[in-house]
Motif scaffolding. Structure first.
Motif, PDB file in Angstrom:
ATOM      1  N   UNK A  69       0.859  -1.189   0.000  1.00 45.96           N
ATOM      2  CA  UNK A  69       0.000   0.000   0.000  1.00 45.96           C
ATOM      3  C   UNK A  69       0.894   1.237   0.000  1.00 45.96           C
ATOM      4  N   UNK A  70       0.582   2.204  -0.855  1.00 43.23           N
ATOM      5  CA  UNK A  70       1.326   3.464  -0.793  1.00 43.23           C
ATOM      6  C   UNK A  70       0.357   4.632  -0.644  1.00 43.23           C
ATOM      7  N   UNK A  71       0.800   5.633   0.126  1.00 43.24           N
ATOM      8  CA  UNK A  71      -0.050   6.791   0.420  1.00 43.24           C
ATOM      9  C   UNK A  71       0.790   8.078   0.318  1.00 43.24           C
ATOM     10  N   UNK A  72       0.150   9.215   0.048  1.00 47.54           N
ATOM     11  CA  UNK A  72       0.893  10.479  -0.058  1.00 47.54           C
ATOM     12  C   UNK A  72       1.081  11.125   1.314  1.00 47.54           C
ATOM     13  N   UNK A  73       2.030  10.630   2.064  1.00 49.49           N
ATOM     14  CA  UNK A  73       2.256  11.159   3.398  1.00 49.49           C
ATOM     15  C   UNK A  73       3.518  10.592   4.011  1.00 49.49           C
ATOM     16  N   UNK A  79       6.564   1.596   9.563  1.00 52.38           N
ATOM     17  CA  UNK A  79       5.499   1.576   8.555  1.00 52.38           C
ATOM     18  C   UNK A  79       4.168   2.083   9.123  1.00 52.38           C
ATOM     19  N   UNK A  80       4.246   3.007  10.038  1.00 63.45           N
ATOM     20  CA  UNK A  80       3.049   3.672  10.550  1.00 63.45           C
ATOM     21  C   UNK A  80       2.891   5.021   9.864  1.00 63.45           C
ATOM     22  N   UNK A  81       1.641   5.389   9.580  1.00 62.42           N
ATOM     23  CA  UNK A  81       1.348   6.653   8.907  1.00 62.42           C
ATOM     24  C   UNK A  81       1.400   7.783   9.934  1.00 62.42           C
ATOM     25  N   UNK A  82       2.298   8.734   9.717  1.00 62.70           N
ATOM     26  CA  UNK A  82       2.512   9.815  10.661  1.00 62.70           C
ATOM     27  C   UNK A  82       1.733  11.076  10.291  1.00 62.70           C
ATOM     28  N   UNK A  83       1.766  11.447   9.007  1.00 63.98           N
ATOM     29  CA  UNK A  83       1.169  12.729   8.606  1.00 63.98           C
ATOM     30  C   UNK A  83       0.763  12.661   7.147  1.00 63.98           C
ATOM     31  N   UNK A  84      -0.446  13.129   6.843  1.00 64.13           N
ATOM     32  CA  UNK A  84      -0.936  13.207   5.467  1.00 64.13           C
ATOM     33  C   UNK A  84      -1.475  14.617   5.242  1.00 64.13           C
ATOM     34  N   UNK A  85      -0.660  15.520   4.703  1.00 60.37           N
ATOM     35  CA  UNK A  85      -1.017  16.939   4.650  1.00 60.37           C
ATOM     36  C   UNK A  85      -2.218  17.284   3.780  1.00 60.37           C
ATOM     37  N   UNK A  86      -2.522  16.463   2.777  1.00 63.66           N
ATOM     38  CA  UNK A  86      -3.593  16.827   1.841  1.00 63.66           C
ATOM     39  C   UNK A  86      -4.817  15.922   1.907  1.00 63.66           C
ATOM     40  N   UNK A  95       5.508   5.351   1.290  1.00 67.69           N
ATOM     41  CA  UNK A  95       5.159   6.648   0.717  1.00 67.69           C
ATOM     42  C   UNK A  95       4.941   6.503  -0.787  1.00 67.69           C
ATOM     43  N   UNK A  96       3.961   7.215  -1.321  1.00 66.63           N
ATOM     44  CA  UNK A  96       3.586   7.063  -2.737  1.00 66.63           C
ATOM     45  C   UNK A  96       4.726   7.403  -3.690  1.00 66.63           C
ATOM     46  N   UNK A  97       5.446   8.484  -3.428  1.00 64.14           N
ATOM     47  CA  UNK A  97       6.546   8.863  -4.318  1.00 64.14           C
ATOM     48  C   UNK A  97       7.697   7.870  -4.219  1.00 64.14           C
ATOM     49  N   UNK A  98       7.981   7.379  -3.021  1.00 61.08           N
ATOM     50  CA  UNK A  98       9.016   6.346  -2.877  1.00 61.08           C
ATOM     51  C   UNK A  98       8.644   5.100  -3.671  1.00 61.08           C
ATOM     52  N   UNK A  99       7.378   4.700  -3.563  1.00 58.83           N
ATOM     53  CA  UNK A  99       6.919   3.519  -4.305  1.00 58.83           C
ATOM     54  C   UNK A  99       7.022   3.753  -5.803  1.00 58.83           C
ATOM     55  N   UNK A 117      -0.657  17.385  -4.186  1.00 60.54           N
ATOM     56  CA  UNK A 117       0.605  17.870  -3.648  1.00 60.54           C
ATOM     57  C   UNK A 117       1.742  17.399  -4.527  1.00 60.54           C
ATOM     58  N   UNK A 118       2.977  17.535  -4.031  1.00 64.29           N
ATOM     59  CA  UNK A 118       4.147  17.064  -4.761  1.00 64.29           C
ATOM     60  C   UNK A 118       4.980  16.197  -3.835  1.00 64.29           C
ATOM     61  N   UNK A 119       5.290  14.988  -4.294  1.00 67.08           N
ATOM     62  CA  UNK A 119       6.153  14.086  -3.548  1.00 67.08           C
ATOM     63  C   UNK A 119       7.348  13.692  -4.400  1.00 67.08           C
ATOM     64  N   UNK A 120       8.446  13.360  -3.762  1.00 66.75           N
ATOM     65  CA  UNK A 120       9.667  13.001  -4.486  1.00 66.75           C
ATOM     66  C   UNK A 120      10.246  11.707  -3.923  1.00 66.75           C
ATOM     67  N   UNK A 121      10.548  10.771  -4.823  1.00 66.92           N
ATOM     68  CA  UNK A 121      11.241   9.547  -4.457  1.00 66.92           C
ATOM     69  C   UNK A 121      12.668   9.595  -4.979  1.00 66.92           C
ATOM     70  N   UNK A 122      13.616   9.151  -4.174  1.00 68.74           N
ATOM     71  CA  UNK A 122      15.032   9.306  -4.492  1.00 68.74           C
ATOM     72  C   UNK A 122      15.717   7.938  -4.528  1.00 68.74           C
ATOM     73  N   UNK A 123      16.320   7.608  -5.650  1.00 70.32           N
ATOM     74  CA  UNK A 123      17.123   6.392  -5.787  1.00 70.32           C
ATOM     75  C   UNK A 123      18.581   6.805  -5.902  1.00 70.32           C
ATOM     76  N   UNK A 124      19.420   6.373  -4.950  1.00 69.58           N
ATOM     77  CA  UNK A 124      20.848   6.673  -4.959  1.00 69.58           C
ATOM     78  C   UNK A 124      21.620   5.350  -4.946  1.00 69.58           C
TER      79      UNK A 124
END
Length: 384
Positions: free
Chosen positions: A146-150, A156-163, A187-191, A216-223
């Protein structure tokens, strides 16, 4: 060698062999021995165990390089299935996929100001429906992603969902108690970034940035081929970087956040009062008809997106930046504006070494990323 060490070596060898079969099948036992450096008896023993567990199977013979023709081994992509669900602010998108990430069924629905109880009901109904469509297989449903924008913490607990208006902190536990399979919350952007890395056109890149532009805008980062999540799992909240220190207050508590100017919500709000109820599809249709207001709005949309991307490029020096947004994928004016603005703001070397790309997986990128997380955990467990 102590027994514990022998067991660990055996597990590592099995995972190495399974990975090679997954990535290079069909492949022979002899080739596995050459690629992995393991002796033939070890390879034969591990292969037999994997066959017994239904993770691989034998097919016809390959070409001989002298002597008997080798029996070829293939990964059993139908040994089990996973479910990936992307719960957005105003949508829900889910997929069932085999162990290679091939989608066998997908379903989407619109969400409108849903409460926590409504989200739970819709989500559970979708999973129950998906389960009825999973083909018979040795392992059945191997997990749910499951992925969510927050913000998701390391537990793996949901802390904050601003929108979003709903918030179910222990969503993982609720789903596991209902369906009795492993559940992974991301997180949705990570996924989305993980989905693009595993299944998308950037799978051969080691360093990519995935930008999800919705309400909103989310960013996932692969390094270095790894998803970067930060110390607490909260990395990638670049939608909340300040681009105007005197800007309006954001739901996160900051002022002048990037997503206040460059999100889809900001785009829709830029239209006149009479036109604010336009749908994304209608904006693209107007732009395709050369509607001046729509074209100007899309150009401004691309301009504000480019401001954030310039900062991201200067920070990460990535090989590719992937943009996930229905409008960007539907009309070239936005991507062209972004490329032109970024080109005028960054050093030419950065511009020439980083690709700006629309998502190759589209709306399924986050759900497929959630699927790939499930598959990774399942196959790691299979090697133990």
């Amino acid at each position: 060698m102590p027994i514990a060490d022998q067991a660990l070596v055996k597990k590592m060898n099995r995972k190495l062999i399974l990975d090679e079969i997954l990535n290079n099948s069909p492949i022979s036992r002899a080739n596995l021995s050459e690629i992995t450096g393991l002796n033939k008896s070890t390879v034969s023993s591990q292969v037999n165990e994997l066959i017994e567990k239904d993770f691989i199977f034998e097919i016809g013979t390959g070409q001989s390089r002298g002597g008997r023709r080798p029996v070829m081994l293939v990964f059993n992509k139908n040994a089990g299935y996973s479910i990936g669900i992307d719960i957005g602010v105003d949508y829900l998108n889910g997929v069932i996929a085999d162990l290679e990430g091939n989608i066998i069924l997908e379903k989407s629905s619109v969400l409108s100001d849903s409460s926590a109880s409504e989200i739970k009901e819709i989500l559970f109904a979708l999973v129950h429906d998906f389960i009825t469509h999973i083909p018979r297989s040795p392992y059945g449903l191997v997990g749910i992603g499951i992925c969510i924008p927050g913000l998701i913490d390391s537990n793996q607990e949901i802390i904050f969902m601003p929108n979003s208006k709903w918030h179910i902190k222990d969503l993982k536990r609720l789903i596991e108690n209902e369906f009795h399979v492993p559940v992974f919350i991301e997180n949705e952007a990570n996924a989305g970034a993980y989905g693009e890395k595993v299944f998308g056109t950037t799978k051969n890149y080691e360093n990519i940035i995935y930008i999800s532009i919705n309400v909103g805008i989310g960013v996932g980062i692969i390094i270095n081929n790894e998803l970067y999540k930060g110390v607490n799992g909260f990395s990638g909240e670049i939608g909340h970087m300040t681009i105007d220190f005197n800007g309006p207050k954001c739901s996160c508590g900051n002022r002048g956040c990037w997503e206040l100017y460059a999100s889809e919500k900001a785009l829709l709000d830029s239209f006149s009062t009479e036109a604010k109820n336009l749908l994304r599809k209608e904006i693209v249709e107007l732009a395709n008809k050369n509607d001046v207001a729509a074209l100007n709005a899309l150009q401004n949309f691309g301009f504000y997106i480019s401001i954030g991307i310039t900062n991201i490029l200067n920070t990460f020096d990535a090989q590719a930046i992937i943009l996930r947004n229905n409008i960007i994928e539907s009309h070239p004016i936005v991507l062209n504006t972004i490329k032109n603005e970024v080109s005028s703001r960054v050093h030419s070397h950065l511009e020439n070494t980083c690709e700006l790309l629309p998502s190759s997986l589209g709306k399924n990128a986050p759900a497929l990323g959630a699927v790939s997380i499930v598959i990774d955990h399942f196959l790691n467990a299979a090697a133990s």
